[in-house]
Motif scaffolding. Structure first.
Motif, PDB file in Angstrom:
ATOM      1  N   ARG A 359      25.527  35.312  23.205  1.00 16.75           N
ATOM      2  CA  ARG A 359      24.138  35.031  22.903  1.00 16.75           C
ATOM      3  C   ARG A 359      23.702  34.736  21.468  1.00 16.75           C
ATOM      4  O   ARG A 359      22.810  33.722  21.218  1.00 16.75           O
ATOM      5  N   ASP A 360      24.562  35.426  20.431  1.00 26.45           N
ATOM      6  CA  ASP A 360      24.138  35.209  18.983  1.00 26.45           C
ATOM      7  C   ASP A 360      24.632  33.536  18.806  1.00 26.45           C
ATOM      8  O   ASP A 360      24.103  33.078  18.001  1.00 26.45           O
ATOM      9  N   ILE A 361      25.820  33.355  19.220  1.00 25.63           N
ATOM     10  CA  ILE A 361      26.456  32.105  18.842  1.00 25.63           C
ATOM     11  C   ILE A 361      25.447  30.992  19.527  1.00 25.63           C
ATOM     12  O   ILE A 361      25.754  29.873  19.020  1.00 25.63           O
ATOM     13  N   GLN A 362      24.965  31.139  20.816  1.00 27.67           N
ATOM     14  CA  GLN A 362      24.217  30.238  21.254  1.00 27.67           C
ATOM     15  C   GLN A 362      23.119  29.858  20.244  1.00 27.67           C
ATOM     16  O   GLN A 362      22.559  28.665  20.227  1.00 27.67           O
ATOM     17  N   ALA A 363      22.396  31.097  19.760  1.00 25.09           N
ATOM     18  CA  ALA A 363      21.288  31.055  19.016  1.00 25.09           C
ATOM     19  C   ALA A 363      21.459  30.173  17.648  1.00 25.09           C
ATOM     20  O   ALA A 363      20.948  29.106  17.152  1.00 25.09           O
ATOM     21  N   VAL A 364      22.749  30.412  17.053  1.00 24.23           N
ATOM     22  CA  VAL A 364      23.309  29.445  16.046  1.00 24.23           C
ATOM     23  C   VAL A 364      23.319  28.253  16.173  1.00 24.23           C
ATOM     24  O   VAL A 364      22.972  27.203  15.762  1.00 24.23           O
ATOM     25  N   ASN A 365      23.826  27.811  17.439  1.00 27.89           N
ATOM     26  CA  ASN A 365      24.229  26.450  18.114  1.00 27.89           C
ATOM     27  C   ASN A 365      22.795  25.765  17.930  1.00 27.89           C
ATOM     28  O   ASN A 365      22.900  24.461  17.811  1.00 27.89           O
ATOM     29  N   LEU A 366      21.681  26.412  18.431  1.00 31.44           N
ATOM     30  CA  LEU A 366      20.504  25.529  18.648  1.00 31.44           C
ATOM     31  C   LEU A 366      19.698  25.490  17.166  1.00 31.44           C
ATOM     32  O   LEU A 366      18.745  24.734  17.175  1.00 31.44           O
ATOM     33  N   HIS A 367      20.206  26.195  16.125  1.00 30.21           N
ATOM     34  CA  HIS A 367      19.601  25.830  14.961  1.00 30.21           C
ATOM     35  C   HIS A 367      19.595  24.522  14.331  1.00 30.21           C
ATOM     36  O   HIS A 367      20.516  23.751  14.514  1.00 30.21           O
ATOM     37  N   ALA A 368      18.287  24.204  14.220  1.00 37.71           N
ATOM     38  CA  ALA A 368      18.092  22.505  13.674  1.00 37.71           C
ATOM     39  C   ALA A 368      19.023  22.126  12.737  1.00 37.71           C
ATOM     40  O   ALA A 368      19.448  20.878  12.816  1.00 37.71           O
ATOM     41  N   LEU A 369      19.123  22.865  11.688  1.00 42.81           N
ATOM     42  CA  LEU A 369      20.307  22.212  10.510  1.00 42.81           C
ATOM     43  C   LEU A 369      21.755  22.515  10.833  1.00 42.81           C
ATOM     44  O   LEU A 369      22.667  21.754  10.302  1.00 42.81           O
TER      45      LEU A 369
END
Length: 393
Positions: A359-369
């Motif tokens: 779940r954490d790596i998915q959240a990072v993947n969605l970060h705009a930058l």
């Protein structure tokens, strides 16, 4: 002026490694309470993590970005949210070092000062005598609960001329914290929103954002230090990727810790470790982790080498830095997903770390930058001879 013995990169990485058991122990609490456990914050301070980008004259270490990558990768093995917050603090701390030296005297008067921030211009500012007045709200402010200062971006609207984004430093105590961090990933980062209402900011603590993005910094003393003369976006990119590498390493650790006791239900394999499908999965995941580490270290090496030799950054080098960051995210996410998929139905229990890592790596993947496709598109655009469509390079 403070003097302090600066630890080596190996010592700093070793300190981060020693924190892994504590960070793993506090990870569930941080996720449930949506902020980093205070014991983890204290441990990071004791290990000198908050000093990595602080100028030496204030007792800091002025660490290069290779050190940031390696330290964050170890912290990320323990808890992604904690590593993320540490990494986020490094970026606004670097930005604070670009302000006039008298502003830095104020910011770094706090031992182990923690500066949170954003690059999004989601507030408005009006000029007044001696400074600006800011009104607005900023979201995704990781580590706000434990920060002393926030770096903000606002659009300054002058009486005449075009509006312009500006960067400013404000004490976190002068901002309202809005507890709206209810998410599926990186829950422990406490990336709440903050807001300003008729907030006065003195002109010394305000810099035009375009000047910062173009490397026109206001500090005179730091101009002589290699780490403070690199462009902001390559620095931010290099500061971020260690946490992502750490996430993939954490997934690998979690998978192999469970492997000896696991079977593959409804098959003839009495041990998952004996199955060829497992061999293929772990080999592919390990290879993707190796590739992610390559891009992370190449990015850091580029930033550090150019900072030392002082050669100008080309446009292609700038967008390649973001492309490297995107590749780290893409490859690390793929590595984690392979291992999560191979972890079986029992891995969905909340006390099994790999479900949180996924779940954490998915959240990072969605970060705009950090989004891989966004960064790849920008790189490809420049390679095709097109001008970049963003100032954030």
């Amino acid at each position: 002026m403070l003097t302090t013995e600066v630890p080596t990169r190996e010592q700093l990485v070793g300190r981060a490694t020693e924190l892994v058991p504590l960070l793993r122990q506090n990870a569930a609490w941080s996720e449930e309470n949506r902020r980093i456990h205070q014991d983890s914050i204290d441990a990071l301070a004791d290990a000198g993590v908050f000093k990595l980008r602080t100028p030496a004259r204030y007792g800091g270490y002025e660490a290069d970005t290779r050190t940031l990558v390696e330290v964050a990768a170890e912290l990320g093995r323990g808890d992604a949210s904690t590593a993320w917050v540490a990494s986020v603090y490094w970026i606004p701390t670097f930005m604070a070092c670009l302000f006039p030296d008298e502003v830095q005297d104020e910011v770094f008067s706090t031992p182990d000062v923690r500066v949170c921030g954003t690059l999004s211009p989601s507030a408005m500012a009006t000029p007044v005598d001696g400074g600006i007045v800011v009104n607005g709200k900023w979201s995704f402010i990781s580590g706000a609960h434990h920060a002393h200062w926030q770096e903000i971006i606002a659009v300054l609207v002058p009486p005449e001329g075009e509006p312009m984004p500006v960067m400013a430093l404000v004490p976190i105590s002068e901002l309202a914290i809005i507890d709206d961090w209810h998410t599926s990933g990186l829950k422990g980062t406490g990336s709440v929103s903050t807001a300003a209402q008729n907030l006065f900011v003195p002109s010394a603590r305000v810099i035009p954002l375009p000047a910062i993005l173009m490397g026109q910094y206001a500090s005179k003393i730091n101009a002589n230090s290699p780490i403070y003369r690199a462009p902001l976006l390559p620095v931010a990119s290099a500061s971020s990727v260690g946490t992502v590498v750490g996430l993939a390493r954490a997934a690998k650790d979690a998978f192999f810790e469970r492997l000896p006791d696991r079977k593959i239900t409804y098959t003839g394999y009495g041990s998952q470790a004996e199955a060829p499908v497992t061999h293929l999965a772990v080999a592919e995941a390990a290879a993707k982790l190796d590739q992610a580490e390559f891009h992370a270290l190449r990015l850091a090496t580029t930033v550090d080498t150019k900072s030392v030799d002082g050669t100008p950054w080309t446009l292609e080098e700038r967008v390649k830095a973001r492309a490297d960051m995107g590749q780290v995210v893409k490859l690390a996410k793929e590595s984690v997903e392979i291992l999560a998929s191979a972890s079986g139905g029992s891995s969905i229990y909340t006390d099994v770390p790999i479900q949180r890592i996924a779940r954490d790596i998915q959240a990072v993947n969605l970060h705009a930058l950090m989004h891989p496709e966004t960064n790849a598109e920008l790189y490809g655009r420049v390679l095709c001879g097109q001008a970049p469509d963003t100032l954030y390079i």
